[in-house]
Write an enzyme that holds these catalytic residues in place. Structure first.
Site, PDB file in Angstrom:
ATOM      1  CG  ASN A   1      -1.623   1.302   1.431  1.00 23.46           C
ATOM      2  OD1 ASN A   1      -2.560   1.638   0.721  1.00 23.46           O
ATOM      3  ND2 ASN A   1      -1.165   2.095   2.402  1.00 23.46           N
TER       4      ASN A   1
ATOM      5  CB  SER B   1      -4.341   4.594  -8.850  1.00 25.87           C
ATOM      6  OG  SER B   1      -5.210   5.659  -9.173  1.00 25.87           O
TER       7      SER B   1
ATOM      8  CB  ALA C   1       5.240  11.942 -11.712  1.00 24.47           C
ATOM      9  CE1 TYR C   2      -0.248   7.755  -6.665  1.00 29.01           C
ATOM     10  CE2 TYR C   2      -2.099   8.016  -8.158  1.00 29.01           C
ATOM     11  CZ  TYR C   2      -1.557   7.468  -7.014  1.00 29.01           C
ATOM     12  OH  TYR C   2      -2.306   6.626  -6.237  1.00 29.01           O
TER      13      TYR C   2
END
Length: 278
Positions: free
Chosen positions: A90, A140, A193-194
């Site tokens: 996580n 995600s 970037a994420y």
């Protein structure tokens, strides 16, 4: 002599979704549940908070960007338990939309933590996975948006069903170098970037599933998931979900019963299999 007791580990779990995953596991999992944090004082505060609810998680320091920290955790698990039954990856980082940090910095730090740190931890702990172990990689749906913004050529590299971890790591490093040179968009990468770090996590999960499907240890499952838009520090508390709602799908995957055939090597949202790469 180690103790053959079932045990589970949740990274980045002193707050937010990770904290809620630990809480859920303490209530549903018969065995030791480990909460981890980079800073011991923050981890111990989280332990005390859960103790006040009548729960009894254990703590171990872990910084997934620090090989020495990973090594200490691996040695502790090996010497104390001899194995690992559930691993929930996580831990992660996300720059705020208003961040003034240069994109090159955001790319390097995001990939180093969210992708490389997760990969390094798995490399260290996967040899300890017992038969019927469950691995959950928290990714995600942002990875979906990021892969769609990649050029067709770059997409094909990420989605090649024969891609290896080395291939994937090289792609992640290529993105970082392009970000540093300021030509990442012309090379076919998005300005997220994420998002790119979570593309890495999603693809890594598929590779790990392939590898462990051929492993002699029986019934080890790897799945990735999106917890949704959760009210946490990472979302600047703009998410509509509570942390316990965000923990629901990770918990579902962590507690899949022995002999489960599906989901296996999939990406899930709201407990349902999704095609993250379409």
């Amino acid at each position: 002599m180690f103790c053959y007791q079932t045990r589970t580990m949740v990274t980045g779990s002193n707050k937010g979704i990770g904290y809620a995953i630990v809480r859920g596991l303490c209530k549903q999992f018969e065995g030791d549940v480990y909460l981890t944090a980079r800073k011991e004082e923050l981890g111990q505060e989280a332990i005390k908070s859960l103790n006040s609810e009548g729960l009894s998680p254990k703590f171990h320091q872990l910084d997934i960007t620090d090989q020495a920290s990973i090594g200490r955790l691996r040695d502790f698990l090996k010497n104390t338990y001899g194995g690992l039954d559930i691993l929930v990856n996580n831990a992660g980082i996300a720059y705020k939309q208003a961040s003034t940090a240069p994109f090159a910095e955001q790319a390097e730090v995001s990939i180093r933590t969210n992708y490389q740190g997760t990969s390094d931890l798995c490399n260290a702990l996967f040899p300890l996975l017992r038969p019927h172990a469950r691995v959950v990689n928290v990714s995600s749906m942002v990875s979906t948006f990021a892969i769609k913004k990649c050029s067709k050529e770059v997409q094909a590299k990420f989605l090649n069903y024969k891609i290896t971890v080395d291939d994937l790591t090289n792609l992640m490093h290529d993105f970082i170098q392009a970000a540093k040179k300021g030509n990442h968009e012309s090379k076919g990468y998005p300005s997220s970037a994420y998002g790119m770090s979570k593309v890495g996590v999603s693809v890594l999960s598929e590779i790990q599933h392939r590898q462990l499907s051929a492993d002699p240890r029986e019934d080890i499952l790897v799945n990735a998931c999106c917890p949704g838009y959760v009210n946490t520090d990472m979302s600047s508390h703009k998410g509509h979900k509570t942390i316990d709602q965000g923990a629901d799908t990770p918990l579902y995957l962590a507690l899949l019963p022995p002999g489960t055939k599906s989901p296996a090597g999939n990406f899930l949202s709201e407990r349902k299999i999704k095609k993250w790469n379409e």
